[in-house]
Structure formats: C-alpha cells, structure tokens
Design a protein around this motif. Structure first.
Motif, mmCIF file in Angstrom:
data_model
loop_
_atom_site.group_PDB
_atom_site.id
_atom_site.type_symbol
_atom_site.label_atom_id
_atom_site.label_comp_id
_atom_site.label_asym_id
_atom_site.label_seq_id
_atom_site.Cartn_x
_atom_site.Cartn_y
_atom_site.Cartn_z
ATOM 1 N N SER A 100 0.654 -1.096 0.122
ATOM 2 C CA SER A 100 -0.015 0.114 -0.015
ATOM 3 C C SER A 100 0.932 1.200 -0.100
ATOM 4 O O SER A 100 2.250 1.314 0.315
ATOM 5 C CB SER A 100 -0.982 -0.134 1.305
ATOM 6 O OG SER A 100 -0.096 -0.107 2.411
ATOM 7 N N VAL A 101 0.076 2.268 -0.699
ATOM 8 C CA VAL A 101 0.654 3.772 -0.587
ATOM 9 C C VAL A 101 -0.420 4.470 0.159
ATOM 10 O O VAL A 101 -1.470 4.807 -0.721
ATOM 11 C CB VAL A 101 1.367 4.031 -1.817
ATOM 12 C CG1 VAL A 101 1.930 5.526 -1.685
ATOM 13 C CG2 VAL A 101 2.380 3.139 -2.409
ATOM 14 N N VAL A 102 0.015 5.194 1.011
ATOM 15 C CA VAL A 102 -1.083 5.850 1.679
ATOM 16 C C VAL A 102 -0.864 7.396 1.913
ATOM 17 O O VAL A 102 0.443 7.365 2.512
ATOM 18 C CB VAL A 102 -1.622 5.516 3.262
ATOM 19 C CG1 VAL A 102 -2.594 6.119 3.811
ATOM 20 C CG2 VAL A 102 -2.259 3.888 2.990
ATOM 21 N N SER A 103 -1.632 8.244 1.770
ATOM 22 C CA SER A 103 -1.059 9.666 1.794
ATOM 23 C C SER A 103 -2.418 10.532 2.398
ATOM 24 O O SER A 103 -3.219 10.199 1.927
ATOM 25 C CB SER A 103 -0.563 10.361 0.432
ATOM 26 O OG SER A 103 -1.672 10.387 -0.532
ATOM 27 N N GLN A 104 -1.973 11.504 3.040
ATOM 28 C CA GLN A 104 -2.771 12.830 3.489
ATOM 29 C C GLN A 104 -2.227 13.874 3.089
ATOM 30 O O GLN A 104 -1.458 14.285 3.299
ATOM 31 C CB GLN A 104 -3.185 12.539 5.022
ATOM 32 C CG GLN A 104 -3.599 11.229 5.406
ATOM 33 C CD GLN A 104 -3.626 11.012 6.993
ATOM 34 O OE1 GLN A 104 -2.870 11.702 7.872
ATOM 35 N NE2 GLN A 104 -4.868 10.502 7.328
ATOM 36 N N ASN A 105 -2.930 14.725 2.441
ATOM 37 C CA ASN A 105 -2.549 15.980 1.811
ATOM 38 C C ASN A 105 -3.550 17.127 1.855
ATOM 39 O O ASN A 105 -4.775 16.634 2.132
ATOM 40 C CB ASN A 105 -2.196 15.966 0.171
ATOM 41 C CG ASN A 105 -1.122 14.845 0.198
ATOM 42 O OD1 ASN A 105 0.160 15.047 0.538
ATOM 43 N ND2 ASN A 105 -1.485 13.535 -0.160
ATOM 44 N N VAL A 106 -3.210 18.434 1.503
ATOM 45 C CA VAL A 106 -4.085 19.491 1.761
ATOM 46 C C VAL A 106 -4.264 19.934 0.391
ATOM 47 O O VAL A 106 -3.219 20.439 -0.238
ATOM 48 C CB VAL A 106 -3.787 20.404 2.661
ATOM 49 C CG1 VAL A 106 -4.597 21.709 3.048
ATOM 50 C CG2 VAL A 106 -3.766 19.548 4.113
ATOM 51 N N LEU A 107 -5.589 20.584 -0.036
ATOM 52 C CA LEU A 107 -5.713 21.439 -1.228
ATOM 53 C C LEU A 107 -6.286 22.762 -0.736
ATOM 54 O O LEU A 107 -7.310 22.468 0.058
ATOM 55 C CB LEU A 107 -6.368 20.597 -2.225
ATOM 56 C CG LEU A 107 -7.216 21.547 -3.421
ATOM 57 C CD1 LEU A 107 -5.709 22.056 -4.318
ATOM 58 C CD2 LEU A 107 -7.935 20.728 -4.203
ATOM 59 N N ALA A 108 -5.904 23.730 -0.828
ATOM 60 C CA ALA A 108 -6.258 25.084 -0.634
ATOM 61 C C ALA A 108 -6.611 26.095 -1.662
ATOM 62 O O ALA A 108 -5.653 26.019 -2.521
ATOM 63 C CB ALA A 108 -5.550 25.695 0.527
ATOM 64 N N SER A 109 -7.597 26.918 -1.732
ATOM 65 C CA SER A 109 -7.818 27.864 -2.484
ATOM 66 C C SER A 109 -7.864 29.076 -1.670
ATOM 67 O O SER A 109 -8.291 29.221 -0.570
ATOM 68 C CB SER A 109 -9.073 27.857 -3.526
ATOM 69 O OG SER A 109 -10.431 27.829 -2.493
ATOM 70 N N MET A 118 -4.125 28.704 -5.690
ATOM 71 C CA MET A 118 -4.413 27.322 -5.291
ATOM 72 C C MET A 118 -3.017 26.648 -4.447
ATOM 73 O O MET A 118 -1.853 27.220 -4.946
ATOM 74 C CB MET A 118 -4.417 26.426 -6.396
ATOM 75 C CG MET A 118 -5.518 26.628 -7.084
ATOM 76 S SD MET A 118 -7.226 26.260 -6.035
ATOM 77 C CE MET A 118 -7.210 24.513 -5.850
ATOM 78 N N PHE A 119 -3.061 26.170 -3.441
ATOM 79 C CA PHE A 119 -2.015 25.453 -2.765
ATOM 80 C C PHE A 119 -2.260 23.898 -2.541
ATOM 81 O O PHE A 119 -3.140 23.684 -2.271
ATOM 82 C CB PHE A 119 -2.123 26.003 -1.049
ATOM 83 C CG PHE A 119 -1.122 25.123 -0.291
ATOM 84 C CD1 PHE A 119 0.248 25.475 -0.144
ATOM 85 C CD2 PHE A 119 -1.543 24.198 0.380
ATOM 86 C CE1 PHE A 119 1.084 24.762 0.464
ATOM 87 C CE2 PHE A 119 -0.886 23.577 1.358
ATOM 88 C CZ PHE A 119 0.559 23.739 1.336
ATOM 89 N N ARG A 120 -1.276 23.292 -2.869
ATOM 90 C CA ARG A 120 -1.180 21.544 -2.623
ATOM 91 C C ARG A 120 0.062 21.449 -2.034
ATOM 92 O O ARG A 120 1.168 21.724 -2.077
ATOM 93 C CB ARG A 120 -1.150 20.986 -4.033
ATOM 94 C CG ARG A 120 -2.294 21.177 -5.086
ATOM 95 C CD ARG A 120 -2.144 20.540 -6.213
ATOM 96 N NE ARG A 120 -3.259 20.899 -7.103
ATOM 97 C CZ ARG A 120 -3.327 21.596 -8.125
ATOM 98 N NH1 ARG A 120 -2.216 22.771 -8.460
ATOM 99 N NH2 ARG A 120 -4.415 21.820 -8.891
ATOM 100 N N GLY A 121 -0.326 20.548 -0.696
ATOM 101 C CA GLY A 121 0.982 20.157 0.055
ATOM 102 C C GLY A 121 0.547 19.360 1.113
ATOM 103 O O GLY A 121 -0.723 18.849 1.387
ATOM 104 N N ALA A 122 1.274 19.472 2.297
ATOM 105 C CA ALA A 122 1.059 18.599 3.384
ATOM 106 C C ALA A 122 0.506 19.559 4.549
ATOM 107 O O ALA A 122 0.670 20.720 4.214
ATOM 108 C CB ALA A 122 2.445 18.218 4.109
#
Length: 271
Positions: A100-109, A118-122
């Motif tokens: 498995s590859v599991v990730s948790q991320n944030v997308l913000a406008s 836009m922001f993409r990251g941790a």
C-alpha cells in the motif's frame, strides 16, 4: 514537501469523475505464488493508459508492505527510473500480503491581491500561505493505493480495516477470484459501511482493446455489493468520496472540506 504525494492524492480523487485521467497503480508480477522461496516484483507508475508505462514513475515514499502476521516487510531492490518504479517483495511466511501507498494531503484555494490561487501540499505546510491570503478554503484528501499478493495460501488478516478514510474489505478474497463467479466486496468510510458508494472496475490492456471497458457499480445500504466477475485479467478498482460534481464552464471546481479516495489492483483468474 514531496510534490508526488499531492499528485497521487489528486489523481486518485479524480478517478470517479474522469476515467481517462492519469492513473497511479501498483502492478504485481503475479498475485499468487506457490513456492518455498516466494517472491513477487511490483511495478509502480502513473500512466494515461492503465498498466502501460507511458508517463512517470510513482514515487515510493509512503510505501508499506504488511505481512500475514501484521508485521512490516521491507521491500527489496527498490529502484525509481524515468517512467516507473519497481521493487521486490520476499514472502517468507505463507499467507496474504498487502502492498500500500497511503497519503494525506491538503488542497487550499485563496485570493491574493484579488487573484485566485491554489495550494497543494502537506498539512504542516499550510503555515506557509502568504500573510495576505484571503478567503482561504481548505480541503483535506486521504488517498489509499493497494494491491494484494499471497504465498502458498490465502488468509484475511491484512484486510482488517484501519478505520481511517475509504477502504475496501473484500469478503471474497482478491487472490481467489475467478471469471464468471460471484464476488462480494464491502467498502468502509472511517470504519463504517459506505452506503451507495460508487466504484469503477477497469481492465488492463486498453491500448490493445481500443475501448476503456470500464464497469461501474455501487454498494447497497450496508456498503456491500455482490456481482459477477468479468473475464480474467488484471483490473484497477477505484472509488472516491464524496462523488465529484462535474465542473461548470468558467467556474472553479468547488473545494469540499474533505475527500477520500481508494484504488487497488486485483486479478481475476480464469475459471
């Protein structure tokens, strides 16, 4: 900040809306090994044509291999090339393994000086938003990418749900599925039944077939579905929550507070 993790999360989240988008996948050389010295090799990539090495490698950050006893297994011979990553898994104990590859991320406008940004990251990188950012809207994405392989026998220990995000709990073992037979799957969201959860089943070999061949299904009120397995081959299961609305011309895609996505490679064996 690793730029591939947000890419993986966003690609997975887009599956339900656009089956033709670039897809991340894990592809084992086989899903069932009968040998005293059991190994599998797994390819990992992001591609336009499913299981075709045509775009870029899937970075192996966040890769976890779990053995039938619940212990973590160290991948061997991991390499990331120009178009794909690859690694080996030694299955020293009999039973089923989860890759498995599991990730948790944030997308913000947000708006900055009147412009939409836009922001993409941790999660931890949200503090790096410009001081003048206004109208900030944040969406958190949990992505899970999996495949399952077994050595000499199958068992169900690795299917114990974590209770976080969107998960597939296969009632019918994914390494014992045969074309034309019935299979039962259960989807969970945060450990609870994911009722009316839509998912897609896409067979490999699109470049030779000429059509996508996608099968769309939805779970019942208990988060379960029983269906007839299609013809033999490798398939990608994908699902996302909540269902993504189609974009409106000239309008930015709405930012929802949370998204969860799931994808897994499974094999349907001949009868």
């Amino acid at each position: 900040m690793n730029p591939t993790k947000p890419l993986l999360a966003l690609t997975l989240a887009g599956f339900a809306l656009n089956a033709y988008a670039h897809k991340p996948w894990l592809l084992p050389s086989t899903t069932m090994v009968e040998s005293k010295d059991a190994w599998v090799t797994v390819d990992a990539a992001i591609s336009e044509d499913l299981f075709t090495i045509d775009h870029q490698p899937l970075k192996l950050d966040g890769l976890t291999v779990t053995g039938p006893d619940g212990a973590k297994v160290e991948p061997k011979n991991a390499v990331t090339g120009r178009l794909r990553s690859t690694f080996d898994v030694q299955m020293a104990k009999a039973g089923t393994y989860k890759v498995s590859v599991v990730s948790q991320n944030v997308l913000a406008s947000y708006k900055l000086n009147g412009e939409n940004k836009m922001f993409r990251g941790a999660e931890a990188d949200l503090k790096n938003l410009p001081a003048g950012a206004e109208d900030v809207k944040v969406s958190r994405t949990e992505s899970r990418l999996e495949t399952f392989v077994s050595a000499n026998k199958t068992d169900d220990a690795v299917f114990k749900p974590t209770g976080a995000g969107l998960e597939l709990v296969p009632v019918t073992h994914p390494n014992d599925m045969h074309a034309g037979e019935k299979a039962t799957w259960r989807f969970l969201l945060d450990g609870k039944p994911a009722a009316n959860q839509a998912f897609s089943l896409i067979p490999g070999g699109v470049r030779y077939r000429g059509t996508l061949g996608e099968i769309r299904q939805s779970t019942d009120a208990k988060g379960e579905i029983t269906f007839t397995l299609p013809e033999a081959g490798m398939y990608l299961v994908t699902s996302s929550w909540p269902a993504m609305a189609a974009p409106q011309p000239g309008q930015p895609r709405p930012v929802v507070p949370r998204r969860a996505s799931y994808a897994a490679t499974v094999e349907v064996l001949p009868q």
